[in-house]
Design an enzyme around this catalytic site. Structure first.
Site, PDB file in Angstrom:
ATOM      1  N   ARG A  40       0.816  -1.225   0.000  1.00 50.26           N
ATOM      2  CA  ARG A  40       0.000   0.000   0.000  1.00 50.26           C
ATOM      3  C   ARG A  40       0.851   1.277   0.000  1.00 50.26           C
ATOM      4  O   ARG A  40       0.475   2.270   0.606  1.00 50.26           O
ATOM      5  CB  ARG A  40      -0.959   0.033   1.208  1.00 50.26           C
ATOM      6  N   ARG A  44      -3.625   6.455   0.085  1.00 50.88           N
ATOM      7  CA  ARG A  44      -4.081   7.634   0.822  1.00 50.88           C
ATOM      8  C   ARG A  44      -3.044   8.355   1.674  1.00 50.88           C
ATOM      9  O   ARG A  44      -3.263   9.496   2.057  1.00 50.88           O
ATOM     10  CB  ARG A  44      -5.302   7.276   1.676  1.00 50.88           C
ATOM     11  N   ARG A  53      -6.933  11.312  -7.368  1.00 46.41           N
ATOM     12  CA  ARG A  53      -8.116  10.466  -7.196  1.00 46.41           C
ATOM     13  C   ARG A  53      -9.392  11.270  -6.963  1.00 46.41           C
ATOM     14  O   ARG A  53     -10.486  10.695  -6.967  1.00 46.41           O
ATOM     15  CB  ARG A  53      -7.902   9.518  -6.010  1.00 46.41           C
ATOM     16  N   ASP A  89      -6.730  -3.467  -7.286  1.00 48.42           N
ATOM     17  CA  ASP A  89      -7.279  -4.042  -6.059  1.00 48.42           C
ATOM     18  C   ASP A  89      -7.547  -5.522  -6.286  1.00 48.42           C
ATOM     19  O   ASP A  89      -7.741  -5.954  -7.427  1.00 48.42           O
ATOM     20  CB  ASP A  89      -8.566  -3.335  -5.627  1.00 48.42           C
ATOM     21  N   TYR A 164     -14.607 -12.257   0.925  1.00 48.58           N
ATOM     22  CA  TYR A 164     -15.411 -11.100   0.480  1.00 48.58           C
ATOM     23  C   TYR A 164     -16.679 -11.553  -0.240  1.00 48.58           C
ATOM     24  O   TYR A 164     -17.754 -10.986  -0.048  1.00 48.58           O
ATOM     25  CB  TYR A 164     -14.589 -10.175  -0.413  1.00 48.58           C
TER      26      TYR A 164
HETATM   27  C1  LIG Z   1      -7.610  -7.182   1.526  1.00 47.78           C
HETATM   28  C2  LIG Z   1      -7.184  -6.364   0.339  1.00 47.78           C
HETATM   29  C3  LIG Z   1      -8.018  -5.468  -0.403  1.00 47.78           C
HETATM   30  N1  LIG Z   1      -7.227  -4.925  -1.406  1.00 47.78           N
HETATM   31  C4  LIG Z   1      -5.942  -5.413  -1.319  1.00 47.78           C
HETATM   32  C5  LIG Z   1      -5.907  -6.339  -0.248  1.00 47.78           C
HETATM   33  C6  LIG Z   1      -4.717  -7.157   0.138  1.00 47.78           C
HETATM   34  C7  LIG Z   1      -3.728  -6.316   0.874  1.00 47.78           C
HETATM   35  C8  LIG Z   1      -4.095  -6.036   2.294  1.00 47.78           C
HETATM   36  O1  LIG Z   1      -4.252  -6.988   3.067  1.00 47.78           O
HETATM   37  O2  LIG Z   1      -4.169  -4.845   2.642  1.00 47.78           O
HETATM   38  C9  LIG Z   1      -4.797  -5.160  -2.198  1.00 47.78           C
HETATM   39  C10 LIG Z   1      -4.539  -3.787  -2.654  1.00 47.78           C
HETATM   40  N2  LIG Z   1      -5.422  -2.739  -2.735  1.00 47.78           N
HETATM   41  C11 LIG Z   1      -4.775  -1.641  -3.246  1.00 47.78           C
HETATM   42  C12 LIG Z   1      -3.446  -2.024  -3.549  1.00 47.78           C
HETATM   43  C13 LIG Z   1      -2.535  -1.068  -4.289  1.00 47.78           C
HETATM   44  C14 LIG Z   1      -1.152  -1.218  -4.440  1.00 47.78           C
HETATM   45  C15 LIG Z   1      -0.319  -0.797  -3.249  1.00 47.78           C
HETATM   46  O3  LIG Z   1      -0.088  -1.659  -2.363  1.00 47.78           O
HETATM   47  O4  LIG Z   1       0.157   0.343  -3.206  1.00 47.78           O
HETATM   48  C16 LIG Z   1      -3.274  -3.363  -3.160  1.00 47.78           C
HETATM   49  C17 LIG Z   1      -2.036  -4.237  -3.221  1.00 47.78           C
HETATM   50  C18 LIG Z   1      -5.339  -0.315  -3.489  1.00 47.78           C
HETATM   51  C19 LIG Z   1      -6.454   0.129  -2.639  1.00 47.78           C
HETATM   52  N3  LIG Z   1      -7.574  -0.579  -2.300  1.00 47.78           N
HETATM   53  C20 LIG Z   1      -8.394   0.197  -1.549  1.00 47.78           C
HETATM   54  C21 LIG Z   1      -7.803   1.461  -1.372  1.00 47.78           C
HETATM   55  C22 LIG Z   1      -8.410   2.625  -0.589  1.00 47.78           C
HETATM   56  C23 LIG Z   1      -9.499   3.263  -1.358  1.00 47.78           C
HETATM   57  C24 LIG Z   1      -9.207   4.667  -1.813  1.00 47.78           C
HETATM   58  O5  LIG Z   1      -8.056   5.127  -1.853  1.00 47.78           O
HETATM   59  O6  LIG Z   1     -10.191   5.304  -2.163  1.00 47.78           O
HETATM   60  C25 LIG Z   1      -6.582   1.436  -2.067  1.00 47.78           C
HETATM   61  C26 LIG Z   1      -5.591   2.560  -2.243  1.00 47.78           C
HETATM   62  C27 LIG Z   1      -9.706  -0.222  -1.031  1.00 47.78           C
HETATM   63  C28 LIG Z   1      -9.691  -1.504  -0.302  1.00 47.78           C
HETATM   64  N4  LIG Z   1      -9.656  -2.744  -0.891  1.00 47.78           N
HETATM   65  C29 LIG Z   1      -9.600  -3.716   0.094  1.00 47.78           C
HETATM   66  C30 LIG Z   1      -9.594  -3.046   1.337  1.00 47.78           C
HETATM   67  C31 LIG Z   1      -9.534  -3.739   2.676  1.00 47.78           C
HETATM   68  C32 LIG Z   1      -9.639  -1.673   1.082  1.00 47.78           C
HETATM   69  C33 LIG Z   1      -9.558  -0.537   2.076  1.00 47.78           C
HETATM   70  C34 LIG Z   1     -10.865   0.055   2.445  1.00 47.78           C
HETATM   71  C35 LIG Z   1     -10.642   1.433   3.023  1.00 47.78           C
HETATM   72  O7  LIG Z   1     -10.020   1.536   4.092  1.00 47.78           O
HETATM   73  O8  LIG Z   1     -11.068   2.390   2.389  1.00 47.78           O
HETATM   74  C36 LIG Z   1      -9.447  -5.162  -0.188  1.00 47.78           C
END
Ligand SMILES: Cc1c2[nH]c(c1CCC(=O)O)Cc1[nH]c(c(CCC(=O)O)c1C)Cc1[nH]c(c(CCC(=O)O)c1C)Cc1[nH]c(c(C)c1CCC(=O)O)C2
Length: 357
Positions: A40, A44, A53, A89, A164
């Site tokens: 990540r 954010r 974004r 994602d 999920y």
């Molecule tokens: C479980 C999981 C998800 N998504 C992901 C996982 C496995 C990694 C982990 O365990 O954290 C993987 C993921 N999701 C995202 C990345 C981007 C690449 C990186 O690592 O920089 C990666 C590798 C972008 C994202 N995926 C998400 C965001 C945040 C949304 C946003 O920026 O608007 C990002 C940058 C949304 C997301 N998607 C998911 C979650 C739990 C969330 C967060 C919800 C929140 O707190 O808003 C499912």
């Protein structure tokens, strides 16, 4: 960082991804310094991310190759990390095959019609590379822009995706998921097998477009006992690893709270295993077994402490890494959204300085 803070010298950029410290560490070759990247790292915590974004929904942003390229490059430019991770994602391939889902800000993926029956399963068709043409395009763009910095592709592992789909959204206890696993093992195995095929294709698309390594995120596998992991989950994850083995790119396997599963996660077919912060790095390496570098280990919350404390905790990880067969410095889970990005930049410089050979 203030203007008075001298910029530490940054390591020379590798000419080609294959020469990078990151890929050398994955291959257990000597490294010029311990490579660093952060799960990540794009997202954010970065003001430049929040800016690009603005007004664009998360899943929409994943389908725009130029935006994906910009967001993926942001942390590489800012922090001088040793690898980029493709911005997307884990639910993108599910969306691409027509699953009605959305990513709700501050919540995570939410599925409109959870998968609970055999009829529901029929909605999960295989992924075709053309379903994610925007991924191919973005990876190609990125590989060109990144030069010698390797790009890590990724996908969600079958169990984490199943959670999920079955729960319909994020879950603390994964109770409906486990109810299916224990109550209808045949349906469960069929679900995981379909997800393994989808995930395998999603990784292939990224590798064929030029990704140098792939990471399989089984973020929630730590909710399982080792016995259940081995019997009900590992075969599907192993199938994913096996399906991309012939490309010869390093395959990383990561989950949270997986101290008891580290050995099995290596056996599933990974070349590198990620560890969270609950098990010291040397003990994690012992559990994973010989021949597999370890990635991770710094608690993401440590970055909220003052600089000296961050460095002391990073030092502990580096000390535990001495004598291991390979270490890729990372956090034990993703960068928390409120993290000060300067703390990340300083941490990268610190690890590079401390490990320069
Ligand atoms: C479980 C999981 C998800 N998504 C992901 C996982 C496995 C990694 C982990 O365990 O954290 C993987 C993921 N999701 C995202 C990345 C981007 C690449 C990186 O690592 O920089 C990666 C590798 C972008 C994202 N995926 C998400 C965001 C945040 C949304 C946003 O920026 O608007 C990002 C940058 C949304 C997301 N998607 C998911 C979650 C739990 C969330 C967060 C919800 C929140 O707190 O808003 C499912």
């Amino acid at each position: 960082m203030s203007v008075n803070d001298p910029q530490p010298p940054q390591p020379v950029r590798p000419a080609a991804p294959q020469d990078s410290a990151f890929l050398k560490a994955c291959r257990r070759e000597p490294v010029p310094h311990t490579p660093v990247w952060f799960m990540r790292q794009a997202g954010r915590s970065l003001p430049e991310y929040r800016k690009v974004r603005e007004g664009i929904a998360m899943l929409d942003s994943c389908m725009r190759p130029e935006l994906v390229t910009e967001i993926t490059l942001q942390p590489v430019r800012r922090h001088h990390v040793d690898a980029a991770i493709y911005f997307s994602d884990i639910v993108v391939p599910l969306k691409a095959i027509g699953v009605d889902l959305d990513i709700k800000p501050g919540v995570g993926p939410v599925v409109a019609q959870p998968v609970r029956t055999r009829a529901d399963l029929e909605r999960l068709r295989p992924l075709e590379p053309d379903d994610v043409g925007y991924v191919t395009e973005a990876v190609r763009l990125l590989v060109r822009e990144l030069g010698g910095t390797p790009l890590i592709g990724f996908a969600g592992a079958p169990f984490t995706l199943a959670s999920y789909l079955v729960e319909g959204g994020p879950s603390r206890n994964h109770e409906r998921t486990k109810a299916m696993m224990y109550g209808d093992p045949e349906l469960w195995a069929a679900l995981l097998d379909r997800l393994a095929v989808i995930t395998g294709t999603f990784l292939k698309v990224q590798i064929e477009a030029g990704a140098s390594a792939v990471q399989l995120f089984d973020s929630w596998a730590g909710a399982l006992s080792e016995a259940d992991y081995r019997s009900s989950v590992m075969p599907a994850s192993a199938k994913v690893f096996e399906s991309v083995a012939h490309y010869g790119v390093p395959r990383i396997h990561f989950g949270v709270g997986t101290g008891e599963l580290l050995g099995a996660m290596g056996e599933a077919g990974a070349d590198v295993v990620g560890a969270d912060w609950r098990v010291p790095l040397d003990e994690a390496a012992r559990r994973i077994g010989p021949g597999k570098p370890v990635q991770g280990n710094l608690d993401p919350a440590v970055l909220f402490a003052p600089r000296d404390a961050v460095e002391a905790q990073a030092r502990r990880v580096l000390d535990a890494a001495r004598g291991l067969e390979g270490h890729i410095f990372n956090l034990g889970h993703g960068v928390l959204p409120e993290t000060d990005p300067d703390a990340l930049t300083r941490l990268v410089a610190y690890v590079h300085e401390q490990t320069e050979r």
